[in-house]
Design a protein around this motif. Structure first.
Motif, short mmCIF file in Angstrom:
data_model
loop_
_atom_site.label_atom_id
_atom_site.label_comp_id
_atom_site.label_asym_id
_atom_site.label_seq_id
_atom_site.Cartn_x
_atom_site.Cartn_y
_atom_site.Cartn_z
N MET A 1 0.76 -1.35 0.27
CA MET A 1 -0.02 -0.08 -0.27
C MET A 1 0.84 1.69 0.26
SD MET A 1 -3.79 0.18 1.57
CE MET A 1 -4.62 -2.00 2.02
N ARG A 2 0.36 2.04 -0.45
CA ARG A 2 1.07 3.18 -1.10
C ARG A 2 0.06 4.76 -0.92
NH1 ARG A 2 3.39 3.17 -6.31
NH2 ARG A 2 2.90 1.41 -6.55
N ARG A 3 0.59 5.82 0.58
CA ARG A 3 0.48 7.26 0.41
C ARG A 3 0.39 8.03 -0.49
NH1 ARG A 3 -3.61 9.91 1.35
NH2 ARG A 3 -3.74 11.82 2.78
N ASP A 4 -0.63 8.23 -1.04
CA ASP A 4 -0.71 9.74 -2.62
C ASP A 4 -0.96 10.53 -1.41
OD1 ASP A 4 -2.95 8.29 -4.68
OD2 ASP A 4 -0.51 8.66 -4.29
N ASN A 6 -0.40 13.46 -3.36
CA ASN A 6 -0.80 14.79 -3.53
C ASN A 6 -2.26 15.03 -3.53
OD1 ASN A 6 -1.03 12.25 -4.82
ND2 ASN A 6 -2.17 12.85 -6.75
N HIS A 7 -2.59 14.08 -2.53
CA HIS A 7 -4.39 14.40 -2.64
C HIS A 7 -4.19 15.53 -1.97
CE1 HIS A 7 -5.25 9.93 -1.88
NE2 HIS A 7 -5.57 10.54 -2.56
N VAL A 10 -4.00 18.47 -5.02
CA VAL A 10 -4.93 17.84 -6.25
C VAL A 10 -6.13 18.71 -5.24
CG1 VAL A 10 -7.05 16.60 -7.01
CG2 VAL A 10 -4.63 15.41 -6.90
N LEU A 77 -2.40 14.67 -10.48
CA LEU A 77 -1.76 13.66 -10.18
C LEU A 77 -0.46 12.71 -11.15
CD1 LEU A 77 -5.87 12.22 -10.33
CD2 LEU A 77 -4.04 11.95 -8.08
N LEU A 81 2.13 10.96 -9.30
CA LEU A 81 3.10 9.79 -9.26
C LEU A 81 4.50 9.43 -10.27
CD1 LEU A 81 -0.84 9.03 -11.28
CD2 LEU A 81 -0.37 8.30 -8.58
N GLN A 84 6.66 7.87 -7.97
CA GLN A 84 6.59 6.89 -7.11
C GLN A 84 6.98 5.46 -7.73
OE1 GLN A 84 2.73 6.87 -5.41
NE2 GLN A 84 3.06 8.34 -5.08
N ASP A 86 5.36 4.93 -10.88
CA ASP A 86 4.02 3.78 -11.02
C ASP A 86 3.91 4.53 -12.44
OD1 ASP A 86 1.53 2.73 -10.66
OD2 ASP A 86 0.57 3.14 -9.04
N ARG A 88 2.52 3.02 -15.02
CA ARG A 88 1.16 3.04 -15.62
C ARG A 88 0.27 3.33 -14.97
NH1 ARG A 88 -1.93 -2.64 -13.68
NH2 ARG A 88 -2.64 -1.83 -12.42
N THR A 92 -1.57 6.33 -18.12
CA THR A 92 -2.73 6.29 -18.18
C THR A 92 -3.44 7.52 -17.32
OG1 THR A 92 -3.29 3.78 -16.98
CG2 THR A 92 -5.44 5.41 -17.42
N ALA A 93 -2.73 8.51 -16.86
CA ALA A 93 -3.39 9.69 -16.84
C ALA A 93 -3.20 10.87 -17.76
CB ALA A 93 -2.45 10.23 -15.27
#
Lengths: 109, 283
Positions: A1-4, A6-7, A10, A77, A81, A84, A86, A88, A92-93
């Motif tokens: 699990m990871r905590r974003d 960026n929340h 955003v 985002l 991301l 991190q 990530d 994929r 997608t973004a």
């Protein structure tokens, strides 16, 4: 699990977008009422700086700020991301953002 | 076209009503705004759809700002599904500007029947979720498989979940996007059940994630209506300001109002409006 992380960013972008957009919409509305201008022309993106009713251009600017806000949030985002790794989610973004840009271009062609 | 002072006040009032309803019963404003603009105000349905999409964007960014801060939006899930939804929104936008207004009225009427029935049935929680100890903060996300955790105020515990059946969610999201661009709605009425019932995502996360997504989707559709010259900013502006105020008022009373009763009233109204829209479209 990871905590974003960026929340918060955003959320700030979304609140800022609705704030600035809302003010522009309200200013346009007040100008229209004060001038007694009841015209409601259709406007396109390119009409923002073209001659025309001032109230409608303020309102268009407000709509554009609100409309751009979700795209800016997606951009934020991507920015959070990528560190991190990530990839994929980044891809997608980026694809979502590309669809919005293509839609804007094709819509005006 | 002109919008007089009386119509201006009516547009603000309509926005206020749909914004409040959106906050109270968790729907986008489109299903209320488009019929009202065509039946009461007499606007062409394409003008109504363009104005509604602006209101949907405003609703989304107002509500989702709060949801993102609370860690209820799963951003990775939102982006994954949004790929299909944005494509659908774009396709719906182009289709909507090309098909006759009468056909759009009939399709919208059919959608209202479905929405009305779903509102009457209500929305319950589906699936069982793991209460997780040791997760410090809400807003945790996993990328593979897609999932996360959120703080459940009702049970006072951190809840973790995993999104299943992704292709089903992507298919439903594409249809929701198509409906958004074609008819000027948010599409949450399709996305939330798809995520909750189809993908086993808790309803709170599904509603919050959908709320974030509909802004992006509506922007895709709106760009087409803007480019094709269907957007009247002087119609969309008072409507959106009303929605903004309505969302704040609705959120204030959300805890004391009875969503079940409101949903029942909304369901009956939507089915009645649907009949009017279909009759007008066919006639």
């Amino acid at each position: 699990m990871r905590r974003d992380t960026n929340h918060a960013l955003v959320a700030s972008i979304l609140r800022g977008g609705v704030g600035v957009g809302g003010v522009l919409l309200a200013v346009g509305l007040v100008i229209g009422i004060a001038a007694g201008d009841t015209s409601a022309p259709t406007l396109r993106l390119v009409d923002l700086f073209a001659p025309g009713p001032l109230h409608a251009r303020f309102e268009l600017a407000g709509i554009l700020v609100c409309g751009a806000t979700p795209g800016v949030a997606v951009l934020a985002l991507i920015g959070s991301l990528a560190p991190q790794r990530d990839w994929r989610a980044v891809a997608t973004a980026t694809a979502v953002l590309a669809i919005l840009v293509v839609g804007m271009i094709l819509g005006h062609v | 076209m002109t919008v007089g002072l009386l119509a201006l006040a009516g547009l603000i009032l309509l926005g206020l009503l749909s914004g409040s309803l959106g906050a109270l019963v968790g729907i986008g404003g489109g299903v209320v705004i488009v019929p009202a603009l065509t039946i009461i105000f007499g606007f062409d349905i394409k003008t109504a759809i363009a104005a509604s999409l602006v209101a949907v964007v405003v609703t989304s960014i107002t509500a989702s700002g709060r949801y993102v801060r609370l860690g209820l939006v799963n951003t990775r899930l939102a982006l994954t599904l949004e790929l299909a939804t944005a494509l659908g929104g774009l396709a719906g936008g182009f289709t909507g500007t090309l098909v006759p207004s009468s056909a759009l009225s009939v399709v919208f009427g059919a959608l209202l029947v479905v929405t009305g029935i779903l509102s009457l049935r209500g929305r319950g929680e589906h699936g069982e979720y793991v209460h997780t100890a040791g997760v410090a903060q809400a807003g945790w996300e996993t990328s593979s498989p897609l999932g996360g955790a959120f703080w459940d105020e009702r049970t006072g515990a951190m809840v973790s979940y995993t999104a299943r059946r992704l292709p089903l969610g992507e298919g439903a999201s594409f249809v929701a996007g198509l409906a958004s661009g074609l008819l000027g709605i948010g599409g949450g009425v399709l996305k939330v059940p798809a995520m909750n019932l189809g993908m086993d995502v808790p309803v709170k996360v599904a509603a919050a994630t959908s709320s974030f997504m509909i802004g992006v989707t509506a922007t895709a559709g709106l760009s087409v209506y803007l480019g094709r010259g269907f957007l009247h900013p002087a119609v969309a502006a008072p409507l959106s300001l009303g929605v903004l105020a309505g969302a704040l008022v609705g959120a204030r009373f959300a805890s004391s109002a009875s969503p079940r009763a409101l949903r029942s009233i909304l369901g009956v109204v939507l089915v009645a409006v649907a009949i009017v829209m279909i009759v007008r479209g066919v006639g």
